[in-house]
Design a protein around this motif. Structure first.
Motif, PDB file in Angstrom:
ATOM      1  N   TYR A   1     -14.140 -27.748 -11.712  1.00  0.00           N
ATOM      2  CA  TYR A   1     -12.726 -27.597 -11.380  1.00  0.00           C
ATOM      3  C   TYR A   1     -12.471 -27.583  -9.883  1.00  0.00           C
ATOM      4  O   TYR A   1     -11.331 -27.417  -9.447  1.00  0.00           O
ATOM      5  CB  TYR A   1     -12.185 -26.313 -12.017  1.00  0.00           C
ATOM      6  N   GLY A   2     -13.523 -27.736  -9.080  1.00  0.00           N
ATOM      7  CA  GLY A   2     -13.347 -27.794  -7.648  1.00  0.00           C
ATOM      8  C   GLY A   2     -13.320 -26.432  -6.988  1.00  0.00           C
ATOM      9  O   GLY A   2     -13.574 -25.395  -7.615  1.00  0.00           O
ATOM     10  N   ALA A   3     -13.011 -26.426  -5.711  1.00  0.00           N
ATOM     11  CA  ALA A   3     -13.056 -25.208  -4.902  1.00  0.00           C
ATOM     12  C   ALA A   3     -11.914 -24.266  -5.254  1.00  0.00           C
ATOM     13  O   ALA A   3     -10.872 -24.679  -5.786  1.00  0.00           O
ATOM     14  CB  ALA A   3     -12.986 -25.577  -3.423  1.00  0.00           C
ATOM     15  N   LEU A   4     -12.109 -22.985  -4.934  1.00  0.00           N
ATOM     16  CA  LEU A   4     -11.064 -21.996  -5.145  1.00  0.00           C
ATOM     17  C   LEU A   4     -10.041 -22.083  -4.020  1.00  0.00           C
ATOM     18  O   LEU A   4     -10.386 -22.287  -2.857  1.00  0.00           O
ATOM     19  CB  LEU A   4     -11.658 -20.587  -5.188  1.00  0.00           C
ATOM     20  N   GLY A   5      -8.770 -21.917  -4.376  1.00  0.00           N
ATOM     21  CA  GLY A   5      -7.712 -21.919  -3.375  1.00  0.00           C
ATOM     22  C   GLY A   5      -7.482 -20.537  -2.802  1.00  0.00           C
ATOM     23  O   GLY A   5      -8.230 -19.591  -3.063  1.00  0.00           O
ATOM     24  N   SER A   6      -6.443 -20.408  -2.023  1.00  0.00           N
ATOM     25  CA  SER A   6      -6.064 -19.114  -1.462  1.00  0.00           C
ATOM     26  C   SER A   6      -5.549 -18.205  -2.563  1.00  0.00           C
ATOM     27  O   SER A   6      -5.111 -18.661  -3.622  1.00  0.00           O
ATOM     28  CB  SER A   6      -4.975 -19.302  -0.402  1.00  0.00           C
ATOM     29  N   ALA A   7      -5.613 -16.898  -2.317  1.00  0.00           N
ATOM     30  CA  ALA A   7      -5.159 -15.938  -3.317  1.00  0.00           C
ATOM     31  C   ALA A   7      -3.678 -16.125  -3.617  1.00  0.00           C
ATOM     32  O   ALA A   7      -2.855 -16.330  -2.717  1.00  0.00           O
ATOM     33  CB  ALA A   7      -5.429 -14.520  -2.833  1.00  0.00           C
ATOM     34  N   ASP A   8      -3.322 -16.066  -4.901  1.00  0.00           N
ATOM     35  CA  ASP A   8      -1.920 -16.187  -5.300  1.00  0.00           C
ATOM     36  C   ASP A   8      -1.238 -14.812  -5.223  1.00  0.00           C
ATOM     37  O   ASP A   8      -1.814 -13.835  -4.735  1.00  0.00           O
ATOM     38  CB  ASP A   8      -1.806 -16.818  -6.689  1.00  0.00           C
TER      39      ASP A   8
ATOM     40  N   ILE B   1     -11.070 -12.440  -7.963  1.00  0.00           N
ATOM     41  CA  ILE B   1     -10.016 -11.449  -7.764  1.00  0.00           C
ATOM     42  C   ILE B   1     -10.235 -10.789  -6.408  1.00  0.00           C
ATOM     43  O   ILE B   1     -11.320 -10.292  -6.122  1.00  0.00           O
ATOM     44  CB  ILE B   1     -10.024 -10.383  -8.868  1.00  0.00           C
ATOM     45  N   THR B   2      -9.224 -10.785  -5.583  1.00  0.00           N
ATOM     46  CA  THR B   2      -9.349 -10.215  -4.237  1.00  0.00           C
ATOM     47  C   THR B   2      -8.761  -8.800  -4.200  1.00  0.00           C
ATOM     48  O   THR B   2      -7.894  -8.430  -4.998  1.00  0.00           O
ATOM     49  CB  THR B   2      -8.613 -11.086  -3.207  1.00  0.00           C
ATOM     50  N   GLY B   3      -9.247  -7.994  -3.237  1.00  0.00           N
ATOM     51  CA  GLY B   3      -8.688  -6.677  -2.995  1.00  0.00           C
ATOM     52  C   GLY B   3      -8.980  -5.652  -4.073  1.00  0.00           C
ATOM     53  O   GLY B   3      -8.287  -4.632  -4.164  1.00  0.00           O
ATOM     54  N   GLN B   4     -10.019  -5.886  -4.898  1.00  0.00           N
ATOM     55  CA  GLN B   4     -10.319  -4.959  -5.987  1.00  0.00           C
ATOM     56  C   GLN B   4     -11.824  -4.698  -6.069  1.00  0.00           C
ATOM     57  O   GLN B   4     -12.433  -4.811  -7.134  1.00  0.00           O
ATOM     58  CB  GLN B   4      -9.788  -5.496  -7.318  1.00  0.00           C
ATOM     59  N   THR B   5     -12.406  -4.311  -4.958  1.00  0.00           N
ATOM     60  CA  THR B   5     -13.859  -4.153  -4.903  1.00  0.00           C
ATOM     61  C   THR B   5     -14.363  -2.974  -5.723  1.00  0.00           C
ATOM     62  O   THR B   5     -15.547  -2.889  -6.019  1.00  0.00           O
ATOM     63  CB  THR B   5     -14.321  -3.976  -3.444  1.00  0.00           C
ATOM     64  N   GLY B   6     -13.470  -2.047  -6.098  1.00  0.00           N
ATOM     65  CA  GLY B   6     -13.883  -0.905  -6.898  1.00  0.00           C
ATOM     66  C   GLY B   6     -13.741  -1.125  -8.381  1.00  0.00           C
ATOM     67  O   GLY B   6     -13.737  -0.167  -9.161  1.00  0.00           O
ATOM     68  N   SER B   7     -13.647  -2.387  -8.786  1.00  0.00           N
ATOM     69  CA  SER B   7     -13.398  -2.688 -10.190  1.00  0.00           C
ATOM     70  C   SER B   7     -14.488  -3.600 -10.751  1.00  0.00           C
ATOM     71  O   SER B   7     -15.513  -3.840 -10.118  1.00  0.00           O
ATOM     72  CB  SER B   7     -12.011  -3.338 -10.351  1.00  0.00           C
ATOM     73  N   GLU B   8     -14.264  -4.083 -11.971  1.00  0.00           N
ATOM     74  CA  GLU B   8     -15.113  -5.091 -12.602  1.00  0.00           C
ATOM     75  C   GLU B   8     -14.240  -5.963 -13.487  1.00  0.00           C
ATOM     76  O   GLU B   8     -13.166  -5.536 -13.927  1.00  0.00           O
ATOM     77  CB  GLU B   8     -16.213  -4.443 -13.435  1.00  0.00           C
ATOM     78  N   ILE B   9     -14.689  -7.188 -13.741  1.00  0.00           N
ATOM     79  CA  ILE B   9     -13.943  -8.095 -14.606  1.00  0.00           C
ATOM     80  C   ILE B   9     -14.476  -7.965 -16.026  1.00  0.00           C
ATOM     81  O   ILE B   9     -15.680  -7.962 -16.250  1.00  0.00           O
ATOM     82  CB  ILE B   9     -14.048  -9.549 -14.107  1.00  0.00           C
TER      83      ILE B   9
END
Length: 386
Positions: free
Chosen positions: A40-47, A340-348
């Protein structure tokens, strides 16, 4: 040995015989997946939701812990974890576990054919640390307790029937489950550093009230042949199930589990591996190992929940790492699909596709707060390949 053939078989109904020599190579194991460009190609900027996605994909938040689901009076649970989708007429239902020690259980979101939320409801209550689980071919959700000598609960995604505890499936630190309609068994992972991999053989397929719990037996290597042995005391008392069978293979922190096309994949978080069992050949091997990536930094770490798409791609969520869902293609390429940005204290957690394959659901268990009350459940829509 490419994995595309294995995965597509489950989607298009191809028989094992059609795979010919590919399935029967015996010791000719594939090299674990390597870093490369994703389809799917590179990741874009955060939405606006903090997600970095490939071009053509969009995201929305469908639920937040502690808040009423849009258009309903139902409060979404804390610490959303494992999930699955079920067809519901022209729409679908997404179920999600709650990994909290008190209350636990699972909830569900209901969607119409356009993807609009039409309802939300509880399907399981008063259980403990419901982490992952798995869907059955008869449209129930197996919700697993990630506690020592935990249970599996069989639940109704529609919430019309009461959940039933399935003691015969064993008491151990359950993680995920995956049903195999060909062999009529359910595979189970165990989240212990010295855990095992199991299968439950129901006395009657479609009825999980009685049957035999078995554990995978194999050598100490990362590839070879495997077998199954009965677990003498599935209740795990006084001896844990993982300690009852001599020759049971040890896996370091079993997590997600996915079945397709006469193969089952499962992840182990303690060593950042994805394992593949070729059920026709009776062999196992590594589909991925972050320490064996030789062409740059390993893109997938903190391996956790796993699901598959109709194209034969595996989608694997990270617990930690870069907070990514990574893709492993049937051509053994591993690459980030989203971040997912800005959520380093979490998990997916809880990745699952809508029945038509156009929408991917998942959660950030602790969101931006790092607390179980901060969970966020997302939907990503876009041109997923068929």
């Amino acid at each position: 040995m490419e994995r595309r053939t294995f995965l597509r078989g489950a989607v298009i109904g191809t028989s094992a015989a059609a795979f010919g020599g590919t399935l029967m190579r015996g010791a000719a194991y594939a090299a674990p997946a390597q870093n490369g460009p994703g389809p799917y190609g590179a990741l874009g900027s955060a939405d606006a939701n903090g997600l970095q996605l490939p071009s053509g994909f969009t995201s929305r938040v469908v639920a937040r812990s502690g808040q009423a689901v849009s258009g309903t009076s139902y409060t979404w649970h804390n610490a959303p974890d494992g999930g699955a989708c079920f067809a519901d007429g022209t729409g679908w239902i997404y179920v999600s576990n709650s990994e909290v020690s008190t209350g636990g259980g699972a909830g569900a979101l209901r969607f119409d054919s356009s993807g609009a939320i039409t309802g939300a409801h509880r399907i399981l209550s008063n259980t403990r640390n419901n982490c992952a689980g798995g869907a059955t071919p008869w449209n129930t959700w197996l919700s697993c307790e990630e506690v020592s000598r935990g249970y599996v609960y069989e639940t109704d995604p529609w919430g019309a029937k009461p959940a039933v505890r399935r003691d015969a499936m064993g008491l151990f630190k359950h993680e995920a489950a995956a049903a195999d309609p060909v062999r009529k068994v359910v595979y189970l992972t165990e989240d212990e550093s010295d855990g095992c991999f199991y299968r439950f053989v129901p006395t009657t397929w479609g009825d999980l009230s009685a049957g035999t719990l078995q554990v995978l037996t194999a050598g100490t290597g990362t590839s070879g042949s495997f077998g199954w042995a009965n677990v003498p005391d599935p209740d795990g008392s006084p001896t844990y199930t993982r300690d009852q069978v001599s020759g049971a293979k040890i896996f370091n922190g079993g997590e997600g589990c996915h079945y397709a096309g006469d193969n089952v994949w499962f992840t182990t978080k303690g060593d950042n591996r994805v394992w593949q069992l070729n059920l026709t050949a009776g062999t196992y091997e590594l589909a991925y190992d972050d320490s064996l990536v030789t062409n740059g930094a390993a893109p997938l770490t903190g391996v956790d929940n796993v699901t598959g798409s109709s194209s034969g791609d595996l989608f694997i969520a990270e617990d930690g790492g870069n907070m990514e869902i990574c893709i492993i293609t049937p051509d053994d390429v591993v690459a980030p699909f989203l971040r997912i940005t800005g959520q380093t204290g979490s998990e997916i957690t809880g990745p699952a596709f809508s029945p038509d394959g156009t929408r991917l659901y998942f959660s950030s268990q602790r969101g931006t707060t790092g607390s179980s009350s901060g969970g966020i459940t997302y939907e990503v829509t876009g041109p997923f390949r068929a």
